[in-house]
Design an enzyme around this catalytic site. Structure first.
Site, PDB file in Angstrom:
ATOM      1  N   SER A 174      53.572 133.906 115.764  1.00  0.00           N
ATOM      2  CA  SER A 174      53.869 134.678 114.555  1.00  0.00           C
ATOM      3  C   SER A 174      55.365 134.908 114.460  1.00  0.00           C
ATOM      4  CB  SER A 174      53.137 136.019 114.588  1.00  0.00           C
ATOM      5  OG  SER A 174      51.745 135.837 114.494  1.00  0.00           O
ATOM      6  N   GLN A 175      55.859 134.890 113.247  1.00  0.00           N
ATOM      7  CA  GLN A 175      57.305 134.911 113.018  1.00  0.00           C
ATOM      8  C   GLN A 175      57.875 136.334 112.957  1.00  0.00           C
ATOM      9  OE1 GLN A 175      59.291 131.640 112.360  1.00  0.00           O
ATOM     10  NE2 GLN A 175      57.640 131.556 113.845  1.00  0.00           N
TER      11      GLN A 175
ATOM     12  N   LYS B 212      73.533 126.245 116.326  1.00  0.00           N
ATOM     13  CA  LYS B 212      72.519 125.441 117.000  1.00  0.00           C
ATOM     14  C   LYS B 212      71.667 124.739 115.955  1.00  0.00           C
ATOM     15  CE  LYS B 212      68.897 125.796 120.561  1.00  0.00           C
ATOM     16  NZ  LYS B 212      68.024 126.754 121.299  1.00  0.00           N
TER      17      LYS B 212
ATOM     18  N   HIS C  54      61.559 121.285 113.558  1.00  0.00           N
ATOM     19  CA  HIS C  54      60.240 121.845 113.231  1.00  0.00           C
ATOM     20  C   HIS C  54      59.451 120.757 112.511  1.00  0.00           C
ATOM     21  CE1 HIS C  54      57.994 125.827 112.603  1.00  0.00           C
ATOM     22  NE2 HIS C  54      58.350 125.757 113.862  1.00  0.00           N
ATOM     23  N   ASN C  55      59.347 119.615 113.200  1.00  0.00           N
ATOM     24  CA  ASN C  55      58.843 118.402 112.556  1.00  0.00           C
ATOM     25  C   ASN C  55      57.342 118.419 112.311  1.00  0.00           C
ATOM     26  OD1 ASN C  55      61.497 117.556 112.840  1.00  0.00           O
ATOM     27  ND2 ASN C  55      61.100 116.373 114.687  1.00  0.00           N
ATOM     28  N   HIS C  56      56.567 118.560 113.370  1.00  0.00           N
ATOM     29  CA  HIS C  56      55.127 118.436 113.229  1.00  0.00           C
ATOM     30  C   HIS C  56      54.519 119.541 112.374  1.00  0.00           C
ATOM     31  CE1 HIS C  56      55.167 115.821 117.113  1.00  0.00           C
ATOM     32  NE2 HIS C  56      55.558 115.166 116.041  1.00  0.00           N
TER      33      HIS C  56
ATOM     34  N   ARG D 139      66.847 133.325 114.031  1.00  0.00           N
ATOM     35  CA  ARG D 139      66.643 134.339 115.088  1.00  0.00           C
ATOM     36  C   ARG D 139      67.353 133.947 116.376  1.00  0.00           C
ATOM     37  NH1 ARG D 139      61.665 133.987 112.982  1.00  0.00           N
ATOM     38  NH2 ARG D 139      60.789 132.959 114.811  1.00  0.00           N
TER      39      ARG D 139
ATOM     40  N   GLY E 117      70.994 122.535 122.088  1.00  0.00           N
ATOM     41  CA  GLY E 117      70.311 121.751 121.073  1.00  0.00           C
ATOM     42  C   GLY E 117      68.827 121.730 121.304  1.00  0.00           C
ATOM     43  N   ASN E 118      68.201 120.612 120.980  1.00  0.00           N
ATOM     44  CA  ASN E 118      66.752 120.533 120.951  1.00  0.00           C
ATOM     45  C   ASN E 118      66.331 119.079 121.142  1.00  0.00           C
ATOM     46  OD1 ASN E 118      64.295 120.329 118.469  1.00  0.00           O
ATOM     47  ND2 ASN E 118      63.998 121.576 120.270  1.00  0.00           N
TER      48      ASN E 118
ATOM     49  N   HIS F 209      57.594 120.510 124.162  1.00  0.00           N
ATOM     50  CA  HIS F 209      58.513 121.219 123.272  1.00  0.00           C
ATOM     51  C   HIS F 209      59.272 122.322 124.003  1.00  0.00           C
ATOM     52  CE1 HIS F 209      59.931 122.836 119.398  1.00  0.00           C
ATOM     53  NE2 HIS F 209      59.779 124.015 119.968  1.00  0.00           N
TER      54      HIS F 209
END
Length: 757
Positions: A335-336, A112, A116-118, A137, A559-560, A65
């Site tokens: 943590s967010q 962008k 956040h699939n899993h 963010r 991107g990702n 990731h």
């Protein structure tokens, strides 16, 4: 005062000195997702075994990731695309937190899309919510104010039990977090296919606006400058959440389990947005990085690597929610609602005054050095001493083997030509009603009504329009338009063409509203990179996307990549989601997607071919997937986009043709407005209605403007066909069938409420 972790007994702390003295200690490198050769390489880099804290950092930063170790070799070709949009050079691109492009009048836009699939499968609400928070963010970190979000989603079959488990939570998470932030959700997708059962896709996009002079980059420069962590306290949630670690701790004396999915607090994020933007305005930020995947491990190593190369951090000064956290856990926690800033010593008082004003906790945890090392202490003991670039940027690079699957030829040979087709008007009518009610084509209001689409008052277009559009400047009415698209079935049939079709559809959707497409962000969702079939799909999709961007003259801004999306041996459909952003000089002159008045001419733009393989008709009616996807003509797409731009002020509506073909476009244009239409199809009515040929749109114009439309079509080399006229309360296909709009709307709107309650 913030909680801090108490100092452990000296004998239990794995320091650099301890690591140098016991090289043979067994370490849980495999449990952390590292391969044996990767662990050996870490030891080679350091000249010793890593400490447990260093092992934690390398494991999360070298995860798929964070490091893109299986995809780097293919992604680098995006660098061959000129880093320039149709109106000017990019201001920031690949490698930054998000791309930034010039849109004129001194404004720039950052956008962008990420996955956040899993986490969203494990904990649907928080997984989706923190996906939104993370991408927001990224946009803040560029110096931009977030102005809109979008959410391309993929689920298993609508009638599956697990879809009923994950879908409501994911939708509530997307809506709950975005609504609390006060950000309009202006578009996205919700697609259903059996391959996503057990592996839903949650892709999140954010758009932000800034002035050119407000651009900020992620780097730590200036010896003696301070490292400040601000925002929420660090907790035990999200340890390895989007990277690799499950929830085992390093120290058997600590808590046995930690939650692997982050827990979001949108109200703290709202404070963080306003606080950060005021810090930028005050000129007290020399560098900045958000804390997302890999947390402090990522922020410290990336900032140091992109700057002067050195940083010293007192890890015990990190504000904590849980004083029992070990150094390893603090470094890995995701943590967010946290940011890291580089601040000149002379500015720290002003910086802290602003964070105090916004009730945002801040702590000076270190300083920039010129040692070329990232050194982290824990209560006076050194637990990390590494070259930061080896953590952040010089991770493993795999040239995974790939080959065209043995089954690909047979799949492509099994086209839709032999499938039974409707032949009578009644059968065509029944087919239309069945398709508009199908999960992928039905009304998505059950989902989108949970999102605030109009907060802030600048939303111009939102679902069910072809693209989302927001106003940037209230005086000049400058605006931007965004669309996300991907048809995974097309990508399965031919990943090269499928990726190009995803780009072409998003490009076309932006153009239908009257905007000029400028740039691309992508979220490439695929199965396991250790599968040669999957890696071939990925390689082909990247190649297709690069060549399409080159021909269309628009860059990839970033991107990702999300890999390992599969359940058991079943990989998801290859899903290269493509987002296209465009600019429109005056949003008041945008072109709506639905019919606007009775008595206007309905005109089809583009050429229709018999292209039904991979179509919604084949999928819904026959559960069939095979053949070749529609052909791509990027020249035709570019010509159509230029024509649609010239039709601003002439066309009263424009709707692209994609999933479901002409039938779906006519139905949506009529149902949304409540204005029917009567059309005539000259050739095969079935092909005309349900083919999914690309580079097509329908427009409406006043009767007196048809000749001007014809002249513009000739100038741009776009075929046109006059289909009929708007009016009435039914969709009429002359000589075939009539469907009252009330019946059409009932079929279209009933599906999701019936399935989900």
């Amino acid at each position: 005062m913030a909680d801090t972790a108490s100092a452990p007994a000296r004998s239990t702390l794995d320091t650099v000195a301890v690591a140098a003295g016991d090289p043979d200690r067994e370490q849980p490198w495999a449990e952390l997702g590292l391969k044996a050769d990767e662990y050996d390489r870490i030891k080679e880099i350091l000249g010793r075994r890593p400490t447990s804290s260093e092992l934690a950092m390398y494991s999360v930063m070298w995860s798929e990731h964070c490091s893109y170790k299986s995809s780097k070799v293919h992604l680098k070709q995006f660098g061959e695309i000129p880093q320039e949009t149709p109106i000017g050079p990019m201001l920031a691109g690949i490698g930054e937190n998000a791309g930034v492009i010039d849109i004129g009048q001194g404004y720039a836009v950052s956008f962008k899309v990420e996955s956040h699939n899993h986490p969203s499968y494990v904990e649907p609400y928080q997984g989706a919510a923190t996906g939104v928070g993370g991408i927001v963010r990224d946009i803040i970190a560029m110096g931009a104010r977030p102005v809109a979000v979008m959410d391309p989603l993929r689920f298993g079959p609508l009638d599956a039990d697990d879809t009923h488990r994950v879908l409501p939570g994911i939708v509530a998470g997307v809506g709950g977090y975005g609504n609390c932030l006060g950000l309009p959700n202006i578009g996205g997708e919700a697609v259903f296919d059996e391959t996503y059962l057990g592996n839903p896709l949650v892709n999140a996009l954010c758009v932000g606006v800034l002035r050119h002079e407000d651009l900020h980059l992620a780097k730590a420069s200036g010896e003696g400058n301070l490292v400040v962590l601000y925002g929420a306290r660090t907790g035990g949630d999200g340890i390895g959440g989007v990277s690799v670690l499950a929830s085992e701790t390093f120290d058997a004396d600590g808590p046995a389990k930690r939650p692997s999915v982050q827990v979001g607090d949108p109200f703290m994020e709202k404070l963080l947005i306003e606080c950060t933007l005021e810090l930028f305005r005050a000129g007290v930020v020399a560098g900045i990085q958000d804390l997302g995947g890999a947390g402090l491990s990522c922020a410290t190593s990336e900032l140091a690597s992109a700057g002067d190369g050195g940083m010293f951090v007192h890890l015990d000064k990190v504000p904590l929610r849980d004083s029992t956290l070990s150094p390893e856990e603090i470094l890995m926690s995701e943590s967010q609602e946290r940011m890291m800033a580089i601040v000149e010593p002379g500015d720290i008082a002003a910086f802290l005054a602003i964070t105090t004003k916004w009730d945002v906790e801040a702590a000076v945890i270190g300083e920039v050095t010129e040692t070329g090392r990232l050194v982290i202490d824990w209560h006076g003991e050194t637990v990390v001493d590494v070259p930061p670039r080896t953590v952040a940027h010089d991770g493993p690079v795999y040239e995974r083997p790939f080959a065209r699957p043995a089954w690909q030829d047979a799949l492509q040979a099994d086209g839709a030509e032999a499938l039974a087709r409707p032949t009578t008007g009644d059968e065509l009518r029944a087919t239309l009603l069945r398709l508009v009610a199908s999960p992928n084509l039905c009304d998505k209001s059950w989902i989108t009504d949970q999102y605030d689409r109009y907060v802030q008052g600048n939303t111009v277009l939102a679902q069910p329009a072809d693209s989302g559009m927001v106003r940037v400047d209230e005086e000049t009415h400058l605006g931007v338009s965004v669309a996300t698209d991907c048809n995974g079935r097309f990508a399965k049939l031919d990943p090269f063409t499928g990726a190009q079709l995803a780009l072409a559809e998003a490009y076309r959707n932006v153009a239908t509203g009257g905007a000029v497409p400028l740039a691309v962000s992508d979220c490439l969702n695929f199965g396991s990179p250790e599968d040669t079939d999957v890696m071939w799909q990925f390689a082909e999709a990247c190649r297709g996307l690069k060549e399409a961007c080159l021909e269309l003259g628009i860059p990839v801004t970033g991107g990702n990549v999300s890999l390992y999306n599969q359940t058991g041996e079943t990989a998801i459909l290859p899903t290269p989601v493509v987002a296209v952003l465009g600019v429109i000089d005056d949003v008041r002159r945008r072109t709506p997607s639905s019919f606007q008045a009775e008595g206007e001419q309905v005109v089809l733009l583009g050429r229709t071919r018999e292209e039904l393989s991979g179509s919604e008709w084949a999928h819904v009616v026959h559960a069939h997937l095979g053949g070749l996807p529609p052909k791509v003509s990027l020249r035709a797409e570019r010509n159509l986009a230029r024509l649609l731009k010239d039709l601003v002020g002439i066309a009263t509506s424009a709707h692209d043709l994609s999933d479901g073909g002409l039938a779906q476009a006519l139905a949506e244009s009529a149902m949304v407005s409540g204005i029917g239409a009567t059309v005539t199809l000259e050739d095969d009515a079935f092909v005309g209605l349900f083919s999914e040929s690309a580079a097509r749109a329908i427009v409406t114009v006043a009767a007196e403007d048809v000749e001007e439309l014809r002249a513009l079509c000739a100038r741009h080399d776009v075929p046109m066909a006059e289909l009929g006229v708007t009016g009435g309360d039914a969709l009429v296909v002359e000589g075939q069938f009539t469907v009252p709009l009330a019946e059409l709307r009932e079929a279209w709107t009933a599906t999701l409420p019936a399935a989900l309650g």
